[in-house]
Design a protein around this motif. Structure first.
Motif, PDB file in Angstrom:
ATOM      1  N   ALA A 103      36.985  48.104  41.262  1.00 33.27           N
ATOM      2  CA  ALA A 103      36.787  46.692  40.930  1.00 33.27           C
ATOM      3  C   ALA A 103      37.952  45.860  41.459  1.00 33.27           C
ATOM      4  O   ALA A 103      39.032  46.372  41.752  1.00 33.27           O
ATOM      5  N   GLU A 104      37.707  44.554  41.563  1.00 31.17           N
ATOM      6  CA  GLU A 104      38.733  43.581  41.931  1.00 31.17           C
ATOM      7  C   GLU A 104      39.176  42.845  40.672  1.00 31.17           C
ATOM      8  O   GLU A 104      38.350  42.532  39.803  1.00 31.17           O
ATOM      9  N   GLY A 105      40.485  42.552  40.579  1.00 27.91           N
ATOM     10  CA  GLY A 105      40.995  41.891  39.392  1.00 27.91           C
ATOM     11  C   GLY A 105      41.973  40.778  39.707  1.00 27.91           C
ATOM     12  O   GLY A 105      42.597  40.752  40.784  1.00 27.91           O
ATOM     13  N   GLU A 106      42.094  39.861  38.756  1.00 24.32           N
ATOM     14  CA  GLU A 106      43.026  38.739  38.867  1.00 24.32           C
ATOM     15  C   GLU A 106      43.776  38.600  37.550  1.00 24.32           C
ATOM     16  O   GLU A 106      43.174  38.696  36.471  1.00 24.32           O
ATOM     17  N   LEU A 107      45.086  38.364  37.639  1.00 29.62           N
ATOM     18  CA  LEU A 107      45.904  38.131  36.457  1.00 29.62           C
ATOM     19  C   LEU A 107      46.005  36.622  36.231  1.00 29.62           C
ATOM     20  O   LEU A 107      46.468  35.887  37.108  1.00 29.62           O
ATOM     21  N   LEU A 108      45.568  36.170  35.061  1.00 24.43           N
ATOM     22  CA  LEU A 108      45.540  34.747  34.734  1.00 24.43           C
ATOM     23  C   LEU A 108      46.577  34.445  33.665  1.00 24.43           C
ATOM     24  O   LEU A 108      46.811  35.258  32.762  1.00 24.43           O
ATOM     25  N   ASP A 109      47.190  33.270  33.758  1.00 22.59           N
ATOM     26  CA  ASP A 109      48.122  32.841  32.711  1.00 22.59           C
ATOM     27  C   ASP A 109      47.363  32.044  31.655  1.00 22.59           C
ATOM     28  O   ASP A 109      46.130  31.946  31.681  1.00 22.59           O
ATOM     29  N   GLY A 110      48.093  31.460  30.717  1.00 22.20           N
ATOM     30  CA  GLY A 110      47.453  30.762  29.610  1.00 22.20           C
ATOM     31  C   GLY A 110      46.616  29.579  30.033  1.00 22.20           C
ATOM     32  O   GLY A 110      45.647  29.218  29.355  1.00 22.20           O
ATOM     33  N   SER A 111      46.960  28.964  31.163  1.00 22.75           N
ATOM     34  CA  SER A 111      46.196  27.804  31.640  1.00 22.75           C
ATOM     35  C   SER A 111      45.058  28.176  32.569  1.00 22.75           C
ATOM     36  O   SER A 111      44.376  27.290  33.100  1.00 22.75           O
ATOM     37  N   GLY A 112      44.857  29.489  32.822  1.00 15.66           N
ATOM     38  CA  GLY A 112      43.771  29.922  33.703  1.00 15.66           C
ATOM     39  C   GLY A 112      44.164  30.012  35.155  1.00 15.66           C
ATOM     40  O   GLY A 112      43.298  30.262  36.012  1.00 15.66           O
ATOM     41  N   ARG A 113      45.444  29.823  35.478  1.00 13.53           N
ATOM     42  CA  ARG A 113      45.902  29.884  36.865  1.00 13.53           C
ATOM     43  C   ARG A 113      46.061  31.347  37.276  1.00 13.53           C
ATOM     44  O   ARG A 113      46.549  32.173  36.516  1.00 13.53           O
ATOM     45  N   VAL A 114      45.649  31.674  38.509  1.00 13.85           N
ATOM     46  CA  VAL A 114      45.770  33.033  39.025  1.00 13.85           C
ATOM     47  C   VAL A 114      47.229  33.301  39.368  1.00 13.85           C
ATOM     48  O   VAL A 114      47.824  32.617  40.212  1.00 13.85           O
ATOM     49  N   VAL A 115      47.819  34.295  38.718  1.00 13.34           N
ATOM     50  CA  VAL A 115      49.217  34.639  38.939  1.00 13.34           C
ATOM     51  C   VAL A 115      49.364  35.680  40.037  1.00 13.34           C
ATOM     52  O   VAL A 115      50.228  35.582  40.904  1.00 13.34           O
ATOM     53  N   CYS A 116      48.524  36.718  40.012  1.00 14.41           N
ATOM     54  CA  CYS A 116      48.520  37.747  41.046  1.00 14.41           C
ATOM     55  C   CYS A 116      47.171  38.443  41.024  1.00 14.41           C
ATOM     56  O   CYS A 116      46.333  38.173  40.154  1.00 14.41           O
ATOM     57  N   ARG A 117      46.972  39.321  41.979  1.00 11.37           N
ATOM     58  CA  ARG A 117      45.709  40.032  42.102  1.00 11.37           C
ATOM     59  C   ARG A 117      45.975  41.541  42.158  1.00 11.37           C
ATOM     60  O   ARG A 117      47.053  41.979  42.553  1.00 11.37           O
ATOM     61  N   GLY A 118      44.968  42.302  41.776  1.00 13.92           N
ATOM     62  CA  GLY A 118      45.058  43.754  41.841  1.00 13.92           C
ATOM     63  C   GLY A 118      43.669  44.355  41.913  1.00 13.92           C
ATOM     64  O   GLY A 118      42.712  43.782  41.369  1.00 13.92           O
ATOM     65  N   SER A 119      43.530  45.474  42.570  1.00  9.93           N
ATOM     66  CA  SER A 119      42.229  46.135  42.719  1.00  9.93           C
ATOM     67  C   SER A 119      42.378  47.613  42.412  1.00  9.93           C
ATOM     68  O   SER A 119      43.436  48.215  42.649  1.00  9.93           O
ATOM     69  N   SER A 120      41.338  48.197  41.876  1.00  9.55           N
ATOM     70  CA  SER A 120      41.336  49.631  41.573  1.00  9.55           C
ATOM     71  C   SER A 120      40.702  50.389  42.729  1.00  9.55           C
ATOM     72  O   SER A 120      39.793  49.888  43.401  1.00  9.55           O
ATOM     73  N   ASP A 121      41.176  51.614  42.948  1.00  5.81           N
ATOM     74  CA  ASP A 121      40.648  52.432  44.034  1.00  5.81           C
ATOM     75  C   ASP A 121      39.462  53.267  43.537  1.00  5.81           C
ATOM     76  O   ASP A 121      38.909  53.004  42.460  1.00  5.81           O
TER      77      ASP A 121
END
Length: 869
Positions: A217-235
């Motif tokens: 899967a593809e993932g995104e790390l969001l802060d309290g305001s919903g802004r994308v902080v970084c991204r990460g994906s699983s193999d």
């Protein structure tokens, strides 16, 4: 490896060179000294089992050799001399046990019989010493095998399992899944163990579906305001990693799988104070780690320690400051799984993680195999020459390649160096031993972050969280009988009471006497005995009217672990590399003696004597084979009774036990309200009598999965659902209350089946037989009233060492070729090389094998794992 003398010398040198608070340094050095001392005094043990095959059929034997070694270096020399090997069915019940003697080299061998199983499926074999059980199930050996249905005809091997799922047919007694699963799930693993506010951290994650399978899967790390902080994906293994910035609150991780499903997950709550550890995968010849801390830790003196399989490799003190950095050459560090711990003066862990260094392969690790037989023939002789380290000992198996339906699992090397050090099942564990390139280093780093189980609890070793001595299982360096004398009333004494033990079998007997300690504990040491012996324990209690219970310690096996869906599947079978070609012409033309030609039927004899109906005749009629034929579930009631007594509990009522043992059983078992309990009956004799209890324990309205139960007592129809009885002739039903077991110890065995026609031949109502949807329960009794228990006396059994069976094969030098359907062509648990490092193996082929697969594994005296590629 750091030694105690070196550690104290290093302490003095550090004191002279370091300007610091002496008390802080003393505390850190004290922690290091305790860890070094404890790891030397309490060396853990490991066990690995080498099997003759990779999958089995019902009715076969499972042959194995056990290698028990010290965890710190994988060398022989363990103190334990008793090994327990258990076979667990798919639901987690132990269906067979073996108790084996470990010799001076750390070896033991035995077998498990698969001829008494009640269904095909994935069965687990686990092995442990009593000493290993101090660290739970993760410290024990475990491997799952597919067990297929019995072939419909000799030699007709087809990998078929039961169509009915064990999850629906049997209660699940395995450890509960701690993750509340939905269609998409994620678990977070901060590097170092925890998130700390204001400090950047790497966080590994594992994505799975509702069945525990990996999800890419593809993932995104969001802060309290919903802004994308970084991204990460699983193999493909479902693992991935992302970096949490230092200044973010209300973080949540949003996942999107391949089907486009989106779900958000909150991250673990961060700690307000602490340290973080970062050890990223390095792709050069060095290994670097860094430690950062909050303001309260930057000026404090801390320590770090590097351990390898329980051996302290190096340790030092440091100050975090603005960030502490340390690097090592990879070649200077020990290979395999290493544990890096950062701690304070009290011995508390601040951050910790595992990392894996690729073990460099060596030619001496490989067992070479050379065939001195050019071609395979039916029932022909095969001769192999094996080469390894001179004086090495290993086990050897030759299999019919055409009947191998499951690929290879973990090898002795992958288990000892990796699988035994991490938590859970490793899918394709051999991948991490293929290469030391950047791809494999990154994969092993994710494995350590996600499945890193600490074999050694550092806080326990350092004394920060000591373990109670009462929780500690001893080392069994011989056979022991241990347990406790318990009193029902707390006012009754249990210390200093004389206790006698009698162990006897046939014409042999052993006896001993001792006094119980302050907690009522006792221990008797026995010489080597084999097989099952009778055991009688008798306490010299003065108040004979008081109630004392004598327990026996033999239920220390770990709970059944939760199985991964990836180990409950057949692995792909790889081609064999043994250079043996079949002689096709001879396979097609050689006449074979069939099985029927080798059988000789005895002539029938007419018996004119009158038959006498005795107790023996009744025993023949009430044989358990009828229940065994139908059984999906089997309970040994005698063993269940011993389990209650071993735990110091009263023997329960039969139906009460059945409901507790099998959650599928429900209903008002006693014909009374919900407040009724057996304890009320036993402790209030003025209100209830045993006859009253028998009348209330008739199985009148018990249900199984909501269905009626047909009770077959000693192979005679006994009872059925009361609703059904209202439409039938009640005079045709046997319902003598005194016959049905009231207490568990009055029953011998229980067999349960959901087959719809299992009760037809017993059912007295012919008109209704095909209209009834019911479960059949076969109950076999002891035909005696409740056995009276003498106060302060325990009569039970003691299991000595099990005698291993001997592998047998036909000798075709003395007999003509015949139909032969052996899947394991040859098994030798104890092969030894000579001074030149060679060993000769000779065996006979079966009548149809055209491809031989060989498996050879062992452990050398210096701790090297040897095996054939």
């Amino acid at each position: 490896m750091i030694t105690l003398s070196f550690l104290f010398g290093w302490c003095c040198q550090t004191l002279a060179q370091t300007v610091c608070d002496p008390s802080a340094l003393d505390s850190l050095l004290g922690c290091m000294t305790r860890v070094v001392s404890t790891t030397r005094r309490m060396v853990q043990e490991k066990v690995y089992l080498h099997f003759d095959n990779t999958g089995y059929f019902m009715g076969e034997k499972m042959w194995f050799t056990a290698y028990v070694v010290r965890a710190d270096g994988h060398r022989p020399g363990v103190r334990s001399r008793v090994l327990y090997v258990e076979l667990l069915n798919p639901s987690g019940d132990v269906v067979q046990r073996r108790k084996l003697k470990i010799d001076g080299r750390g070896h033991a061998h035995g077998d498990l019989s698969l001829d008494s199983l009640y269904g095909a499926g994935f069965y687990e074999v686990r092995a442990f010493t009593r000493y290993m059980s101090n660290w739970g199930g993760a410290a024990c050996f475990s491997r799952v095998f597919p067990v297929f249905r019995t072939p419909p005809a000799p030699g007709a091997y087809e990998p078929v399992m039961d169509e009915r799922s064990y999850r629906r047919r049997l209660p699940d007694f395995r450890e509960a899944d701690t993750l509340q699963r939905s269609r998409l799930n994620v678990s977070f693993y901060p590097e170092g163990g925890r998130l700390v506010s204001g400090l950047r951290s790497r966080v590994a994650f594992q994505v799975s579906d509702g069945g525990g399978r990996h999800v890419q899967a593809e993932g995104e790390l969001l802060d309290g305001s919903g802004r994308v902080v970084c991204r990460g994906s699983s193999d493909s293994t479902g693992r991935g990693v992302f970096t949490v910035p230092s200044s973010c609150d209300g973080l949540r991780f949003r996942l999107r799988d391949a089907r486009g499903r989106i779900k958000e997950f909150p991250l673990p709550d961060p700690s307000s104070e602490g340290c973080v550890l970062e050890l990223p995968p390095c792709f050069d010849d060095s290994l670097r780690f860094s430690v950062r801390g909050t303001a309260s830790y930057r000026d404090r003196l801390l320590g770090y320690m590097l351990m390898n399989y329980g051996r302290v490799w190096t340790c030092d003190t440091f100050r975090v400051g603005s960030g502490y950095h340390k690097s090592y050459l990879r070649d200077s560090l020990p290979e395999g799984v290493n544990q890096l711990t950062v701690f304070d003066g009290s011995g508390r862990i601040l951050c910790e993680r595992l990392f894996f260094l690729f073990p460099k392969p060596s030619p001496s690790d490989t067992i070479g195999i050379m065939s001195e037989t050019s071609r395979l023939t039916p029932c022909g002789k095969v001769r192999l020459r094996l080469r390894s380290v001179p004086g090495s000992v290993f086990s050897f198996s030759a299999m019919d390649g055409g009947t191998v339906f499951n690929g290879c699992g973990p090898s002795v090397k992958s288990w000892m160096l990796l699988s035994s050090e991490v938590k859970g099942y490793i899918d394709n564990v051999g991948y991490y031993f293929e290469s030391d390139d950047s791809v494999h280093r990154r994969a092993s780093d994710l494995l350590m972050l996600v499945q890193g189980w600490r074999r050694y609890d550092w806080e326990e070793l350092s004394g920060y969280r000591p373990r109670s001595p009462e929780e500690w299982h001893p080392v069994e360096d011989s056979l022991y009988v241990t347990g406790r004398l318990r009193s029902v009333k707390k006012s009754l004494p249990v210390d200093g009471i004389p206790l006698k033990a009698y162990v006897y079998s046939g014409g042999s007997h052993l006896d001993g006497e001792m006094l119980t300690d302050s907690l009522g504990r006792y221990a008797f040491s026995l010489p080597d005995v084999w097989g099952e012996w009778n055991l009688q324990l008798k306490a010299g209690v003065k108040k004979l009217k008081s109630r004392y219970l004598l327990t026996v310690d033999r239920r220390f096996g770990p709970p059944a672990r939760r199985l991964s869906p990836y180990e409950c599947r057949a692995l792909p079978v790889l081609p064999s590399d043994l250079p043996l070609l079949p002689d096709t012409m001879e396979f097609d033309t050689l006449p074979l003696l069939s099985l029927s030609e080798r059988l000789h039927k005895l002539p029938e004899v007419a018996v004119k004597a009158k038959r006498r109906f005795t107790d023996g005749a009744r025993a023949a009629w009430a044989t358990e084979k009828r229940g065994q034929y139908w059984a999906d579930v089997y309970y040994d009631c005698d063993e269940e009774t011993e389990r209650y007594l071993d735990e110091g509990k009263e023997i329960p009522t039969f139906l009460g036990w059945l409901q507790e043992r099998n959650p599928f059983v429900s209903g008002n078992l006693y014909g009374m309200d919900d407040s009724f309990s057996t304890d009320v009956v036993l402790n209030n004799s003025s209100h209830f009598s045993i006859e009253d209890l028998r009348e209330t324990t008739a199985p009148t309205s018990v249900r199984y999965k909501g269905r009626s139960i047909m009770w077959i007592l000693d192979n005679q129809f006994y009872d059925c659902d009361t609703v059904l009885l209202s439409y039938a002739d009640k005079n045709k039903v046997r319902r003598e209350i005194d016959d049905f077991p009231s207490f568990l110890d009055e029953a011998k065995a229980v067999y349960i089946t959901e087959a719809p026609n299992a009760f037809w031949s017993y059912f007295p109502f012919v008109d209704l037989v095909k209209k009834v949807d019911a479960v059949t329960c076969f109950v076999y009794s002891h035909w005696t009233s409740r056995r009276r228990m003498e106060k302060g006396v325990r009569r039970t059994y003691f299991q000595g060492y099990n005698v291993p069976s001997t592998f047998e094969m036909p000798d075709y030098s003395l007999m003509p070729p015949a139909e032969d359907f052996r899947r394991t062509l040859y098994w030798n648990p104890d092969v030894r090389t000579d001074g030149k490092g060679e060993a000769i193996i000779e065996f006979y082929n079966n009548s149809s094998c055209r491809e031989i697969r060989v498996s050879v594994e062992g452990v050398t005296p210096d701790g090297r794992c040897i095996f054939n590629e």
